[in-house]
Design a protein around this motif. Structure first.
Motif, PDB file in Angstrom:
ATOM      1  N   TYR A  60       0.835  -1.198   0.000  1.00 53.71           N
ATOM      2  CA  TYR A  60       0.000   0.000   0.000  1.00 53.71           C
ATOM      3  C   TYR A  60       0.870   1.248   0.000  1.00 53.71           C
ATOM      4  CZ  TYR A  60      -3.823  -3.139   1.121  1.00 53.71           C
ATOM      5  OH  TYR A  60      -4.739  -4.158   1.089  1.00 53.71           O
ATOM      6  N   LEU A  61       0.595   2.142  -0.947  1.00 54.74           N
ATOM      7  CA  LEU A  61       1.225   3.452  -0.944  1.00 54.74           C
ATOM      8  C   LEU A  61       0.440   4.324   0.026  1.00 54.74           C
ATOM      9  CD1 LEU A  61       3.327   5.399  -2.118  1.00 54.74           C
ATOM     10  CD2 LEU A  61       1.643   6.020  -3.847  1.00 54.74           C
ATOM     11  N   ALA A  62       1.109   4.767   1.098  1.00 58.49           N
ATOM     12  CA  ALA A  62       0.447   5.568   2.123  1.00 58.49           C
ATOM     13  C   ALA A  62       0.765   7.050   2.008  1.00 58.49           C
ATOM     14  CB  ALA A  62       0.839   5.075   3.517  1.00 58.49           C
ATOM     15  N   GLY A  63       1.923   7.379   1.421  1.00 56.05           N
ATOM     16  CA  GLY A  63       2.300   8.775   1.354  1.00 56.05           C
ATOM     17  C   GLY A  63       3.413   9.013   0.356  1.00 56.05           C
ATOM     18  N   THR A  64       3.661  10.278   0.088  1.00 50.94           N
ATOM     19  CA  THR A  64       4.669  10.693  -0.886  1.00 50.94           C
ATOM     20  C   THR A  64       5.572  11.744  -0.243  1.00 50.94           C
ATOM     21  OG1 THR A  64       3.040  12.255  -1.783  1.00 50.94           O
ATOM     22  CG2 THR A  64       3.224  10.123  -2.882  1.00 50.94           C
ATOM     23  N   ASP A  65       6.273  12.528  -1.070  1.00 55.80           N
ATOM     24  CA  ASP A  65       7.216  13.520  -0.560  1.00 55.80           C
ATOM     25  C   ASP A  65       6.635  14.341   0.592  1.00 55.80           C
ATOM     26  OD1 ASP A  65       8.751  12.743  -2.745  1.00 55.80           O
ATOM     27  OD2 ASP A  65       8.329  14.537  -3.906  1.00 55.80           O
ATOM     28  N   GLY A  66       5.423  14.849   0.382  1.00 51.69           N
ATOM     29  CA  GLY A  66       4.834  15.815   1.305  1.00 51.69           C
ATOM     30  C   GLY A  66       3.784  15.241   2.223  1.00 51.69           C
ATOM     31  N   GLY A  67       3.856  13.951   2.527  1.00 51.71           N
ATOM     32  CA  GLY A  67       2.978  13.420   3.557  1.00 51.71           C
ATOM     33  C   GLY A  67       1.968  12.404   3.072  1.00 51.71           C
ATOM     34  N   LEU A  68       1.053  12.084   3.976  1.00 50.44           N
ATOM     35  CA  LEU A  68       0.104  11.001   3.770  1.00 50.44           C
ATOM     36  C   LEU A  68      -0.915  11.327   2.687  1.00 50.44           C
ATOM     37  CD1 LEU A  68      -0.577  10.143   7.524  1.00 50.44           C
ATOM     38  CD2 LEU A  68       0.737   8.750   5.894  1.00 50.44           C
ATOM     39  N   LEU A  69      -1.308  10.288   1.944  1.00 52.95           N
ATOM     40  CA  LEU A  69      -2.430  10.389   1.033  1.00 52.95           C
ATOM     41  C   LEU A  69      -3.732  10.442   1.827  1.00 52.95           C
ATOM     42  CD1 LEU A  69      -1.464   7.628  -1.592  1.00 52.95           C
ATOM     43  CD2 LEU A  69      -0.839  10.047  -1.607  1.00 52.95           C
ATOM     44  N   ALA A  70      -4.838  10.713   1.120  1.00 51.05           N
ATOM     45  CA  ALA A  70      -6.138  10.679   1.788  1.00 51.05           C
ATOM     46  C   ALA A  70      -6.489   9.255   2.195  1.00 51.05           C
ATOM     47  CB  ALA A  70      -7.212  11.253   0.861  1.00 51.05           C
ATOM     48  N   GLN A  89      13.073  11.779  -4.500  1.00 52.68           N
ATOM     49  CA  GLN A  89      11.700  11.433  -4.128  1.00 52.68           C
ATOM     50  C   GLN A  89      11.673  10.525  -2.902  1.00 52.68           C
ATOM     51  OE1 GLN A  89      10.181   9.759  -7.879  1.00 52.68           O
ATOM     52  NE2 GLN A  89       8.835  11.526  -8.040  1.00 52.68           N
ATOM     53  N   ARG A  90      10.537  10.575  -2.187  1.00 53.90           N
ATOM     54  CA  ARG A  90      10.306   9.679  -1.062  1.00 53.90           C
ATOM     55  C   ARG A  90       8.968   8.960  -1.228  1.00 53.90           C
ATOM     56  NH1 ARG A  90      11.313  14.671  -1.052  1.00 53.90           N
ATOM     57  NH2 ARG A  90      10.177  15.364   0.782  1.00 53.90           N
ATOM     58  N   LEU A  91       8.903   7.755  -0.678  1.00 55.09           N
ATOM     59  CA  LEU A  91       7.680   6.964  -0.642  1.00 55.09           C
ATOM     60  C   LEU A  91       7.441   6.486   0.782  1.00 55.09           C
ATOM     61  CD1 LEU A  91       8.062   4.665  -3.783  1.00 55.09           C
ATOM     62  CD2 LEU A  91       6.569   6.662  -3.571  1.00 55.09           C
ATOM     63  N   ASP A  92       6.185   6.434   1.169  1.00 59.49           N
ATOM     64  CA  ASP A  92       5.754   5.907   2.461  1.00 59.49           C
ATOM     65  C   ASP A  92       4.856   4.714   2.142  1.00 59.49           C
ATOM     66  OD1 ASP A  92       4.683   5.438   4.971  1.00 59.49           O
ATOM     67  OD2 ASP A  92       4.164   7.528   5.360  1.00 59.49           O
ATOM     68  N   VAL A  93       5.338   3.487   2.396  1.00 68.61           N
ATOM     69  CA  VAL A  93       4.582   2.305   1.992  1.00 68.61           C
ATOM     70  C   VAL A  93       4.339   1.393   3.192  1.00 68.61           C
ATOM     71  CG1 VAL A  93       5.556   2.428  -0.329  1.00 68.61           C
ATOM     72  CG2 VAL A  93       6.567   0.874   1.333  1.00 68.61           C
ATOM     73  N   LEU A  94       3.229   0.669   3.117  1.00 64.38           N
ATOM     74  CA  LEU A  94       2.828  -0.278   4.148  1.00 64.38           C
ATOM     75  C   LEU A  94       2.723  -1.649   3.513  1.00 64.38           C
ATOM     76  CD1 LEU A  94       0.014   1.933   5.683  1.00 64.38           C
ATOM     77  CD2 LEU A  94       2.221   1.461   6.744  1.00 64.38           C
ATOM     78  N   VAL A  95       3.410  -2.620   4.096  1.00 57.77           N
ATOM     79  CA  VAL A  95       3.400  -3.987   3.591  1.00 57.77           C
ATOM     80  C   VAL A  95       2.815  -4.879   4.683  1.00 57.77           C
ATOM     81  CG1 VAL A  95       4.741  -5.865   2.587  1.00 57.77           C
ATOM     82  CG2 VAL A  95       5.493  -3.489   2.263  1.00 57.77           C
ATOM     83  N   LEU A 122       0.607   8.665 -12.172  1.00 54.78           N
ATOM     84  CA  LEU A 122       1.208   7.539 -11.482  1.00 54.78           C
ATOM     85  C   LEU A 122       0.717   7.509 -10.032  1.00 54.78           C
ATOM     86  CD1 LEU A 122       4.836   7.938 -12.851  1.00 54.78           C
ATOM     87  CD2 LEU A 122       3.138   6.243 -13.561  1.00 54.78           C
ATOM     88  N   PRO A 123       0.884   6.377  -9.346  1.00 52.21           N
ATOM     89  CA  PRO A 123       0.404   6.327  -7.953  1.00 52.21           C
ATOM     90  C   PRO A 123       0.927   7.460  -7.085  1.00 52.21           C
ATOM     91  CG  PRO A 123       0.967   4.127  -8.705  1.00 52.21           C
ATOM     92  CD  PRO A 123       1.395   5.063  -9.798  1.00 52.21           C
TER      93      PRO A 123
END
Length: 546
Positions: free
Chosen positions: A290-300, A314-320, A490-491
């Motif tokens: 699951y993609l949870a967030g990007t450079d500037g924080g969490l997705l909705a 770039q940064r990614l915040d992912v949940l596995v 893209l995601p």
């Protein structure tokens, strides 16, 4: 600040709130990309031989965890650490002493609203400065390279952290020295917490270094004594420095253990020029995450995907959720094969080898090296039973992030190209620190259309001072289109970003709000985060007028 230890900062008990909707699902899959089970199994076999424990944040030393409010006096120094087993590697580092402990490149923990008061003291023989990548600070504190710290001198920073929760990072930005200083070690992480972040951490019972793992991806080159090599030829300075040895948290061929639970990975592409196409693999197939967030924080809300590109900066915040995995087999984090599109340029770019491999290498040596776009295992994750029962579920809502709104009016065009003479350009110009070719008004809301020439290379474009939202991608190459959803996005385009990969022939529209709380005119830069491209001209100043 409310954090005093790793666990206090990044853990918490509490039952999961009831989810009322399912997380979003992204359509593209690894299976659709044409990668066979045999090719995936080869990556898993490669990772099976990884033998070095992954470096994780500790209470001191390299990447030690430090409250940002204790980051008060930082010394830029030459030091050395063990990167390759049994060898000492000279590096550049941010050195800090706090409460009787010594830190190198500390991972900083902060709460939104914290005040940063930092004195940077330069002990090396080159000018340097800290750029707070992704933070919306005034230009005096941005560290954009317009003012640098000379050898033996110091500089004071003072600003409030007003950005959304996310994993930001800090690194040097003295023009003429950026690539080599970052490559030799001057970089680390800055975590900002707000209420949304605290809620997610509590719901999933996350703890830094245990179930929340920062991953910094880099590629390096070493000599026989374990010293870092950075001496780009003209071709490498133009194309970007790509090292042959892949590192995660300065660990080559790493492995780690994870419980059968939801694990969070905070991933930074800290390479000078290399992009990655990331996936988690097991038993010959991709393990969705699951993609949870990007450079500037969490997705909705979290997005279910099984692969994604990650470009420099770039940064990614992912949940596995490792409960979905086979408990008897390890999971491999890998970079899948892709066309890096380095052969698109005019004049003699098509014949340039900007890696360190060179035309004189033998076939066996070349086969062992990691060319950009090659399929390569990055890390092995061994699964183990969780020490305590774990029944948490992914929340349907992560934050109150709203959909992007397109500003009225014509888009401002930003054309990326090169001049055929070894310089990368923005709107036909190369970087001139004395010129300010672009001015915007404070509070303006603009659409920028960033257009990359077809005969070019990918460019991860970074905007200082402000984050932005992606509205649309047009003309994307086929490998990118295969991962795209509506409007070509893209995601990671669904979130708040500060660095945007623009592929050859692609045109990307973004929305920027130039509102800010700072006094007076502000002066920033916009540049490619392939660091050698920025040095080769792809950077421009822009002013925000009060």
């Amino acid at each position: 600040m409310s954090m005093y230890s790793r666990r206090q900062f990044l853990s918490g008990a509490g039952a999961l709130g009831a989810a009322t909707a399912c997380p979003g699902i992204w359509a593209a899959t690894v299976a659709q990309s044409g990668l066979s089970s045999d090719e995936i199994l080869r990556l898993e076999t490669q990772a099976a031989g990884f033998s070095n424990p992954l470096r994780l944040p500790g209470s001191s030393g390299l990447f030690g965890v430090l409250p940002a409010t204790d980051f008060k006096e930082v010394h830029v120094v030459r030091s050395e650490i063990e990167v390759l087993p049994g060898q000492r590697t000279p590096i550049l580092a941010y050195a800090v002493e706090s409460r009787g402990k010594k830190f190198l490149n500390p991972a900083l923990l902060a709460r939104r609203g914290d005040e940063m008061r930092v004195k940077l003291i330069n002990h090396i023989d080159q000018p340097t400065v800290i750029h707070w990548h992704g933070l919306s600070v005034d230009s005096r504190n941005d560290g954009n390279g317009l003012n640098v710290v000379a050898p033996g001198q110091s500089m004071d920073y003072a600003f409030a952290l007003q950005d959304r929760s996310s994993m930001y990072w800090y690194h040097p930005h003295a023009h003429g020295y950026i690539p080599q200083q970052a490559y030799h070690g001057l970089a680390s992480l800055l975590f900002v917490e707000d209420d949304d972040e605290a809620a997610l951490r509590k719901e999933l019972a996350l703890a830094l270094g245990e179930s929340e793992i920062p991953l910094v991806l880099q590629d390096k080159e070493f000599d026989a004594q374990g010293r870092l090599q950075y001496a780009p030829s003209a071709a490498q300075a133009f194309g970007g420095w790509v090292g042959s040895r892949l590192m995660v948290n300065l660990t080559e061929r790493p492995h780690m253990k994870a419980g059968r639970r939801i694990v969070r990975f905070r991933i930074l592409n800290g390479s000078n020029a290399r992009s990655y196409r990331l996936a988690f693999l097991q038993d010959g197939k991709a393990l969705g995450f699951y993609l949870a967030g990007t450079d500037g924080g969490l997705l909705a809300q979290p997005l279910r995907i099984d692969q994604t590109f990650l470009s420099p900066g770039q940064r990614l915040d992912v949940l596995v959720d490792f409960r979905e995995a086979n408990p008897t087999r390890p999971v491999t984090l890998a970079s899948l094969p892709f066309d890096p599109m380095h052969q698109e340029g005019g004049h003699d770019m098509a014949t340039m080898d900007h890696s360190q491999h060179g035309a004189t290498q033998g076939a066996a040596a070349l086969a062992a090296m990691a060319m950009e776009g090659d399929a390569r295992a990055l890390m092995r994750i061994d699964l183990a039973p969780s020490s305590t029962p774990y029944d948490r579920r992914l929340p349907a809502r992560l934050s109150s992030l709203s959909a992007p709104v397109e500003p009225a009016g014509a888009a401002r065009r930003m054309q990326l190209g090169h001049d055929g003479k070894g310089h990368w350009t923005i709107n036909g110009g190369v970087y001139d620190h004395t010129a300010v070719p672009l001015t915007v008004q404070r509070g303006a809301r603009e659409t920028w259309r960033i257009e990359n020439a077809e005969r070019s290379m990918p460019h991860p474009m970074h905007l200082h001072g402000f984050s932005f939202r992606v509205l649309e991608r047009l003309g994307s190459p086929a490998p990118v289109r295969s991962l795209a959803g509506a409007r070509g996005l893209l995601p990671q385009d669904q979130g708040v970003v500060d660095t945007l990969q623009v592929w050859p022939g692609e045109s990307v529209r973004i929305a920027i709000d130039f509102s800010h709380p700072h006094q007076g005119d502000q002066d920033y830069v916009f540049h490619c985060h392939t660091l050698e491209h920025a040095e080769a001209g792809m950077m421009m100043r822009y002013a925000v007028k009060a």
